[in-house]
Design an enzyme around this catalytic site. Structure first.
Site, short mmCIF file in Angstrom:
data_model
loop_
_atom_site.label_atom_id
_atom_site.label_comp_id
_atom_site.label_asym_id
_atom_site.label_seq_id
_atom_site.Cartn_x
_atom_site.Cartn_y
_atom_site.Cartn_z
N LYS A 114 0.86 -1.19 0.00
CA LYS A 114 0.00 0.00 0.00
C LYS A 114 0.89 1.23 0.00
CE LYS A 114 -4.49 0.84 0.44
NZ LYS A 114 -5.53 -0.11 0.02
N1 GLU Z 1 -7.16 -0.04 -3.31
C1 GLU Z 1 -7.92 -1.22 -3.61
C2 GLU Z 1 -7.97 -2.14 -2.42
O1 GLU Z 1 -7.76 -1.73 -1.30
C3 GLU Z 1 -7.45 -1.90 -4.88
C4 GLU Z 1 -6.06 -2.42 -4.88
C5 GLU Z 1 -5.58 -2.92 -6.24
O2 GLU Z 1 -6.39 -2.98 -7.15
O3 GLU Z 1 -4.40 -3.24 -6.33
O4 GLU Z 1 -8.30 -3.29 -2.52
#
Ligand code: GLU
Length: 433
Positions: free
Chosen positions: A119
């Site tokens: 993240k």
């Molecule tokens: N931000 C989204 C999540 O928390 C998508 C992450 C992604 O598609 O890599 O799942």
């Protein structure tokens, strides 16, 4: 000291029960106990592999410079490239991003995607900046990340405060600052791109679509019909508004919505499409003409079948949990409940559909996008939806079966499923060297 506390003490994680990283790791370790995960894997998974913090200046439109703080935390990559969103929010902190990175590891493992968890984020209020300032910030942040991201190493995506346009700037920057032989493939360094630039049909609605698929699979045996259920939503951003629209399309009634601008309600139902247009134009649900303004307290007390938090983490603490008047809580956002709220709701036998299952649709369609980019393919929307439905249903069935066999909550079952898959791959690969 119990087994969980010894891991936390060994890793010198701050013992702070209200800290989101501590809470997340506690949840992971709690499930790890249930499936007797070896201690070495608990230690590996209780901390991220890499934590990167960058500080970078950006020129503002008035000629001045502002300094920003950005993060990328790579939690685990035993299953494949690191994967996870980039958040632009004034409240991001290292512990927050660490928690969300660990959750991504669990989410990808649960669906058995060939991805690990990561993240990132920038501490910024994106609404306080112009288009050109956001472009410059995104490009400078991407270049600061350098080789820490890559199509076969770490693949960002949208999250709170970021969108397809920001992903396009990230991909373009990556393609420009890397060696020519890396450029062709460079677009797949991020997912959630605009359709015209390597994006995937259905990616924008994917998280909401996944939430709806989980609801569709689980509620009939609990005595509910999708075309007759009533629901309320916290948050009307990407996940909330798509969940609202897709549920309404299937005949469900949206009774109340709350976001940072206020709360609204209507006993006979709120038009989810019209509300999405209103939010797009005004920035929030307040002043929606076809509903009544209600207090926060009345919002939580609204009588609904499904209560769906689709906003920021830890919104539902014990105080809010005590007000709820719903039959099922559907976690559409990441960890919307604090552990105290969750214990309270479990003790009151309120079924909770867990976040890492409910909102896995986003990263699953990100996987489809990455796969299409790498294979130079374009799938149509019907194919994306069919594949997503298949993967979500398969995963939902595994979580249900695990909850039954371990006689535990769906939340614990989802974490156990994810951890079991990770354990299997660690056993096959071993630990280097
Ligand atoms: N931000 C989204 C999540 O928390 C998508 C992450 C992604 O598609 O890599 O799942």
């Amino acid at each position: 000291m119990d087994a969980i506390e010894t891991v936390i003490t060994d890793l010198e994680i701050t013992y702070e029960p209200t800290n989101i990283y501590y809470q997340t790791i506690h949840s992971v370790l709690d499930a790890a106990e249930l499936i007797e995960l070896p201690r070495r894997l608990k230690l590996i998974l209780a901390q991220p592999k890499n934590e990167l913090i960058v500080h970078f200046p950006v020129r503002m439109d008035n000629g001045s410079f502002s300094l920003f703080k950005g993060y990328r935390v790579q939690h685990n990559n035993i299953l494949g490239s690191y994967k996870g969103g980039i958040r632009y929010h004034h409240d991001v902190s290292l512990d927050h991003i660490k928690a969300l990175a660990a959750i991504m590891t669990m989410k990808c493992a649960l669906v058995q995607l060939p991805f690990g968890g990561a993240k990132g984020g920038v501490k910024v209020d994106p609404h306080a900046h112009t288009h050109s300032e956001l472009t410059a910030l995104t490009r400078r942040f991407t270049s600061a990340l350098g080789t820490n991201i890559g199509p076969a190493y770490d693949i960002p995506a949208p999250d709170v405060g970021t969108n397809a346009q920001i992903m396009a700037w990230m991909a373009d920057t990556y393609m420009n600052v890397h060696e020519p032989h890396e450029r062709l493939d460079g677009g797949s360094v991020v997912t959630g791109k605009p359709l015209a630039f390597g994006g995937c049909h259905g990616r924008e609605k994917a998280t909401g679509q996944g939430v709806v698929f989980v609801i569709e699979d689980l509620i009939p045996e609990m005595g509910f019909r999708l075309d007759q259920v009533t629901f309320s939503l916290v948050g009307y951003g990407n996940v909330g508004s798509w969940t609202g629209r897709l549920l309404a399309e299937r005949g469900a009634t949206l009774r109340a919505v709350m976001d940072h601008t206020g709360a609204i309600g209507h006993a006979r139902g709120i038009d989810a499409e019209k509300l999405a247009d209103h939010v797009l134009q005004t920035g929030g649900v307040a002043d929606f003409p076809d509903a009544d303004p209600i207090s926060e307290r009345d919002f939580y007390r609204t009588d609904v079948d499904l209560f769906i938090p689709a906003a920021l983490e830890q919104m539902i603490d014990i105080e809010q949990a005590q007000l709820l008047n719903c039959k099922i809580l559907v976690e559409a956002g990441n960890t919307p409940c604090t552990p105290a709220a969750e214990i309270y709701l479990n003790n009151h036998d309120l079924p909770i559909f867990p976040a890492i299952l409910c909102n896995a649709g986003g990263v699953t369609v990100s996987y489809f996008e990455w796969k299409q980019n790498r294979q130079a393919e374009v799938w149509d929307l019907a194919d994306v939806d069919a594949q997503l439905k298949k993967m979500m249903s398969r995963t939902t069935a595994r979580v249900k079966a695990r909850a039954r066999s371990l006689n535990c909550s769906m939340h614990q079952a989802a974490y156990c499923e994810a951890l079991d898959h990770i354990r299997q791959v660690y056993e096959l690969r071993g630990i280097f060297p």
